[in-house]
Scaffold this motif. Structure first.
Motif, short mmCIF file in Angstrom:
data_model
loop_
_atom_site.label_atom_id
_atom_site.label_comp_id
_atom_site.label_asym_id
_atom_site.label_seq_id
_atom_site.Cartn_x
_atom_site.Cartn_y
_atom_site.Cartn_z
N SER A 1 15.56 95.67 31.01
CA SER A 1 16.04 97.04 30.83
C SER A 1 17.20 97.29 31.78
N SER A 2 18.16 96.39 31.74
CA SER A 2 19.32 96.46 32.63
C SER A 2 20.60 96.50 31.82
N TYR A 3 21.54 97.29 32.31
CA TYR A 3 22.80 97.50 31.62
C TYR A 3 23.97 97.28 32.57
N ILE A 4 25.04 96.75 32.01
CA ILE A 4 26.30 96.63 32.73
C ILE A 4 27.32 97.44 31.95
N MET A 5 28.02 98.31 32.66
CA MET A 5 29.00 99.18 32.02
C MET A 5 30.38 98.83 32.56
N TYR A 6 31.32 98.64 31.65
CA TYR A 6 32.71 98.35 32.02
C TYR A 6 33.58 99.51 31.55
N GLU A 7 34.39 100.03 32.45
CA GLU A 7 35.34 101.08 32.11
C GLU A 7 36.72 100.63 32.57
N PHE A 8 37.68 100.70 31.67
CA PHE A 8 39.06 100.36 31.99
C PHE A 8 39.88 101.65 31.91
N TRP A 9 40.50 102.00 33.02
CA TRP A 9 41.25 103.25 33.13
C TRP A 9 42.73 102.98 33.27
N PRO B 1 46.64 94.36 36.86
CA PRO B 1 48.01 94.75 36.51
C PRO B 1 48.07 95.29 35.09
N ALA B 2 48.83 96.34 34.91
CA ALA B 2 48.97 96.94 33.58
C ALA B 2 49.48 95.92 32.57
N SER B 3 50.28 94.98 33.01
CA SER B 3 50.83 93.97 32.10
C SER B 3 49.70 93.14 31.47
N TRP B 4 48.60 92.94 32.16
CA TRP B 4 47.48 92.20 31.59
C TRP B 4 46.89 92.96 30.40
N TRP B 5 46.79 94.25 30.52
CA TRP B 5 46.23 95.06 29.44
C TRP B 5 47.16 95.04 28.24
N ILE B 6 48.44 95.18 28.48
CA ILE B 6 49.42 95.20 27.40
C ILE B 6 49.45 93.87 26.67
N MET B 7 49.40 92.76 27.40
CA MET B 7 49.45 91.44 26.78
C MET B 7 48.21 91.16 25.95
#
Length: 95
Positions: A40-48, A86-92
């Motif tokens: 009953s374990s959760y991992i939550m990822y948020e990218f802002w 780096p924002a460039s990672w998200w864009i790529m």
């Protein structure tokens, strides 16, 4: 986040509400929740968009309500880790 078994149904409802609100936020780039198999374990990822956006969202009603709701549902205090990318990672990766 490790959830006490007796709180699992309520936690899942609160989590759904939080993920819906967070995903709809204009500065949230991506949100993902993973349930660990057999637990009953959760991992939550948020990218802002940026650190300031995330810090601002932590002060929002949605975030505060989530924190208040889950405090008694977890076996242990949640563990929060942040990583700046780096924002460039998200864009790529999202072209």
């Amino acid at each position: 986040m490790s959830v006490m078994d007796e709180n699992l149904d309520k936690f899942q409802k609160v989590l759904k509400s939080y993920t819906d609100a967070t995903s709809a936020h204009s500065d949230n780039l991506h949100m993902s929740v993973q349930k660990l198999p057999g637990k009953s374990s959760y991992i939550m990822y948020e990218f802002w968009q940026d650190r300031l956006s995330w810090m601002s969202y932590l002060q929002s009603n949605s975030s505060k309500d989530f924190q208040r709701c889950i405090i008694d549902m977890l076996e242990d205090a949640e563990v929060v880790s942040t990583m700046l990318l780096p924002a460039s990672w998200w864009i790529m990766t999202n072209d």
